[in-house]
Design a protein around this motif. Structure first.
Motif, PDB file in Angstrom:
ATOM      1  N   SER A 270      15.895   3.132  30.116  1.00 38.00           N
ATOM      2  CA  SER A 270      17.329   3.194  29.844  1.00 38.00           C
ATOM      3  C   SER A 270      17.965   4.257  30.744  1.00 38.00           C
ATOM      4  O   SER A 270      17.723   5.451  30.564  1.00 38.00           O
ATOM      5  N   VAL A 271      18.765   3.830  31.686  1.00 34.95           N
ATOM      6  CA  VAL A 271      19.395   4.751  32.628  1.00 34.95           C
ATOM      7  C   VAL A 271      20.435   5.611  31.918  1.00 34.95           C
ATOM      8  O   VAL A 271      20.581   6.806  32.200  1.00 34.95           O
ATOM      9  N   ILE A 272      21.168   5.013  30.976  1.00 33.05           N
ATOM     10  CA  ILE A 272      22.181   5.773  30.239  1.00 33.05           C
ATOM     11  C   ILE A 272      21.530   6.879  29.425  1.00 33.05           C
ATOM     12  O   ILE A 272      22.003   8.026  29.397  1.00 33.05           O
ATOM     13  N   GLU A 273      20.422   6.561  28.751  1.00 29.45           N
ATOM     14  CA  GLU A 273      19.704   7.571  27.969  1.00 29.45           C
ATOM     15  C   GLU A 273      19.220   8.703  28.861  1.00 29.45           C
ATOM     16  O   GLU A 273      19.348   9.882  28.521  1.00 29.45           O
ATOM     17  N   GLN A 274      18.672   8.349  30.017  1.00 23.45           N
ATOM     18  CA  GLN A 274      18.171   9.366  30.936  1.00 23.45           C
ATOM     19  C   GLN A 274      19.301  10.219  31.484  1.00 23.45           C
ATOM     20  O   GLN A 274      19.165  11.446  31.611  1.00 23.45           O
ATOM     21  N   ALA A 275      20.438   9.606  31.793  1.00 24.75           N
ATOM     22  CA  ALA A 275      21.587  10.355  32.307  1.00 24.75           C
ATOM     23  C   ALA A 275      22.104  11.334  31.261  1.00 24.75           C
ATOM     24  O   ALA A 275      22.473  12.471  31.582  1.00 24.75           O
ATOM     25  N   LEU A 276      22.128  10.910  29.997  1.00 28.33           N
ATOM     26  CA  LEU A 276      22.581  11.808  28.927  1.00 28.33           C
ATOM     27  C   LEU A 276      21.623  12.965  28.726  1.00 28.33           C
ATOM     28  O   LEU A 276      22.040  14.095  28.431  1.00 28.33           O
ATOM     29  N   LYS A 277      20.328  12.717  28.873  1.00 29.63           N
ATOM     30  CA  LYS A 277      19.346  13.792  28.733  1.00 29.63           C
ATOM     31  C   LYS A 277      19.495  14.829  29.841  1.00 29.63           C
ATOM     32  O   LYS A 277      19.438  16.038  29.593  1.00 29.63           O
ATOM     33  N   VAL A 278      19.692  14.355  31.061  1.00 28.11           N
ATOM     34  CA  VAL A 278      19.731  15.259  32.215  1.00 28.11           C
ATOM     35  C   VAL A 278      21.104  15.903  32.382  1.00 28.11           C
ATOM     36  O   VAL A 278      21.211  17.105  32.674  1.00 28.11           O
ATOM     37  N   TYR A 279      22.176  15.119  32.175  1.00 23.91           N
ATOM     38  CA  TYR A 279      23.525  15.616  32.453  1.00 23.91           C
ATOM     39  C   TYR A 279      24.415  15.662  31.209  1.00 23.91           C
ATOM     40  O   TYR A 279      25.639  15.796  31.342  1.00 23.91           O
ATOM     41  N   GLY A 280      23.830  15.563  30.027  1.00 21.99           N
ATOM     42  CA  GLY A 280      24.627  15.566  28.808  1.00 21.99           C
ATOM     43  C   GLY A 280      25.452  16.831  28.649  1.00 21.99           C
ATOM     44  O   GLY A 280      26.640  16.778  28.295  1.00 21.99           O
ATOM     45  N   ALA A 281      24.843  17.997  28.894  1.00 19.21           N
ATOM     46  CA  ALA A 281      25.567  19.268  28.751  1.00 19.21           C
ATOM     47  C   ALA A 281      26.712  19.357  29.755  1.00 19.21           C
ATOM     48  O   ALA A 281      27.810  19.834  29.424  1.00 19.21           O
ATOM     49  N   GLN A 282      26.472  18.892  30.971  1.00 19.60           N
ATOM     50  CA  GLN A 282      27.523  18.934  31.991  1.00 19.60           C
ATOM     51  C   GLN A 282      28.679  17.997  31.631  1.00 19.60           C
ATOM     52  O   GLN A 282      29.849  18.314  31.885  1.00 19.60           O
ATOM     53  N   ILE A 283      28.367  16.861  31.026  1.00 23.90           N
ATOM     54  CA  ILE A 283      29.418  15.932  30.601  1.00 23.90           C
ATOM     55  C   ILE A 283      30.288  16.576  29.527  1.00 23.90           C
ATOM     56  O   ILE A 283      31.521  16.457  29.537  1.00 23.90           O
TER      57      ILE A 283
END
Length: 562
Positions: free
Chosen positions: A296-309
């Motif tokens: 899941s690309v969305i899940e991975q993006a949230l894990k890596v960049y969630g704080a920045q978002i």
């Protein structure tokens, strides 16, 4: 668990003191801040505390260690290095302290990470009109949201110094005195030689800081249909002199190196001739590849960049408040001005996806995080101490406000802490370089036939050679940086042949590390059936004999089938 408990306790103590306006009456908030800061320091130093021998010798730090050694041995920086500041100062540290580079390459990034909190705090004190907001900046800065902490690279170290450079710009604008012009000039001269990317960010800041403060006037002139939109004065143009100094020195410096010409050609070939794949297209291919295997690309993006978002969203909310405050009372002018570089960096990051440069546009995320920390602290501070909503009992509830702010900051810390180190959580391989790997590579360099090629899975023979061999020895070894074209075949070819030797027409050396054995067990278990299984390694152990093994590093000689 003790780290998380300490962080929650520390954040709560500080937030309560700010909400109750008790920063002058009690010193309890200092204990809270110390708890958060110590937890931040422990997280950064965790790989040192756990006794990791070296860090990321399969990446850039290995090359930089080699250049530092070369600088020490020959008395000057190799002329091919475009950013020699790190190598100069680390060489001096070796002379002054007598410490080995094995120790320094772990300690120096840790120290810069600690100093970054101090730099963020002094930047906030210079930019904010409220001391409580500046304290929140210090707390949020301890949430590990910047993401460039652990590697000994010029880019990582220079990133940690960016808040100090911004602080000098703000003080220069506030005071307009030579006492601040001198250190600002020094930092401007330093940065193009320190690293190119933060130098670009510094230039963007000098170029765009004046824009937000002029926007209300521009909109008013447009509404009144005046002939001119903007009027300039000497104060508005004060940053043009340092900007022109930075621009001229930047162009002079980087144009002295071949990489400048290669970069211009890459841009031309990508945009004009469309001969190279853009970074955006490469990212889409990578996303498609990952989704094809069920990730899941969305899940991975949230894990890596969630704080920045989260920081970006809080920054946009803060923009609404700052716009209203600035247009009515002219408060927090310098904080509001940082929206100039903030949006300029976002725009530049998106533009770089249409090019094929040697770096990822995601490298600019750290600068968004740093500026976003300032805006997020302002928004949370405003939420805590706003007393104007007297008719809304819910918004007057201090306990609710403290709980909300504490939860937000704690989530920032937890999200970033889980992604601080490469792990199965964020689909990253551990950067730990064990002593057995170093001993194994040293044996390999000393005993190999330089005419025999080498294969493996994750080993980077060229990177290791930078750290442990002299330039002359490297030229003799003739090893590739990575084994991209010589990597071992999936399943070592056992899905097609009965022995690995049947795959090769000439003998070849094979290096297998403990990392290789665990990669598709811990990090990518879903990919094991497509690449390497535990049974493949067991079959390899019985198929090809060892030339050398120390438990974490295996060297084999693969011969051809006669």
């Amino acid at each position: 668990m003790s780290l998380i408990a300490s962080v929650i306790s520390g954040i709560t103590i500080v937030v309560v003191s700010i909400a109750k306006s008790e920063l002058d009456q009690t010193y309890l908030w200092k204990i809270g801040f110390l708890l958060v800061f110590l937890s931040y320091a422990v997280c950064l130093a965790l790989f040192i505390i756990r006794g990791y021998y070296m860090w990321c010798m399969t990446g850039d730090p290995a090359s930089h260690i080699g250049w530092i050694k070369e600088t020490i041995n020959i008395g000057h920086v190799p002329t091919s290095i475009m950013y020699p500041i790190t190598h100069i100062y680390l060489s001096e540290l070796v002379f002054f302290t007598g410490l080995d580079l094995v120790v320094l390459h772990k300690i120096v990034p840790f120290i810069f990470g600690l100093l970054c909190i101090l730099f963020m705090y002094v930047l906030a004190k210079a930019s904010f009109s409220n001391y409580g907001d500046a304290l929140l900046v210090g707390i949020i800065s301890c949430c590990l949201t910047f993401g460039w902490y652990l590697n000994l690279t010029p880019n990582a170290l220079s990133n940690m110094l960016i808040p100090f450079a911004l602080f000098l710009i703000v003080k220069f604008l506030q005071k307009g005195e030579g006492t601040w012009a001198i250190p600002l000039s020094a930092i401007i001269i330093l940065y193009p030689v320190f690293h190119v990317l933060p130098a670009i960010i510094l230039g963007l800041s000098l170029l765009t800081l004046w824009i937000p403060a002029k926007l209300p006037e521009a909109f008013q002139n447009l509404r009144e249909k005046k002939v001119y939109i903007l009027k300039y004065n000497g104060e508005d143009l004060r940053l043009m002199v340092p900007f022109l100094l930075l621009l001229s020195w930047f162009i002079f410096w980087i144009s002295s190196f071949q990489v400048f010409g290669h970069t211009i050609k890459d841009i031309y070939y990508t945009v004009a001739l469309e001969e190279k794949e853009t970074k955006g297209a490469a990212l889409l291919d990578q996303i498609s590849y990952a989704q094809g295997y069920g990730y899941s690309v969305i899940e991975q993006a949230l894990k890596v960049y969630g704080a920045q978002i989260v920081l970006i969203l809080l920054s946009l909310l803060a923009l609404l408040l700052l716009w209203r405050e600035f247009t009515t009372s002219d408060h927090n002018k310098f904080l509001f001005s940082f929206y100039g570089p903030f949006f300029a960096i976002l725009f530049m990051m998106s533009i770089f996806f249409i090019f094929n440069l040697s770096f990822s546009p995601f490298r600019f995320i750290i600068y968004i995080s740093m500026l976003g920390t300032l805006f997020a602290a302002y928004f949370l501070g405003y939420f805590l101490i706003d007393r104007r909503s007297k008719n809304n009992s819910l918004l007057q509830n201090i306990s609710l406000k403290v709980s909300c702010v504490t939860v937000v900051i704690t989530l920032l810390f937890l999200a970033s802490m889980l992604s601080l180190y490469p792990s199965p959580y964020n689909l990253g391989t551990n950067y730990h370089t064990t002593q057995s790997e170093v001993m194994g590579m040293t044996f390999f360099y000393g005993h190999r036939d330089v005419n025999v090629p080498v294969t493996g899975i994750t080993v980077a023979p060229g990177r290791f050679s930078h750290a442990f061999l002299t330039p002359k020895e490297q030229s003799v070894q003739r090893l590739p940086m990575y084994l991209e074209e010589r990597a071992a075949p999936w399943h070592f070819g056992y899905d097609k042949y009965y022995t690995l030797s049947a795959l090769y027409t000439d003998e070849i050396d094979m290096i297998i590390t403990q990392r290789d054995r665990l990669l598709y067990v811990d990090v990518f278990p879903v990919m094991a059936k497509f690449r390497f299984t535990k049974q493949d390694f067991e079959r390899l152990d019985s198929d090809i004999n060892f030339l050398y093994s120390n438990g974490g590093f295996d060297l084999r000689k693969v011969t051809t089938v006669i």
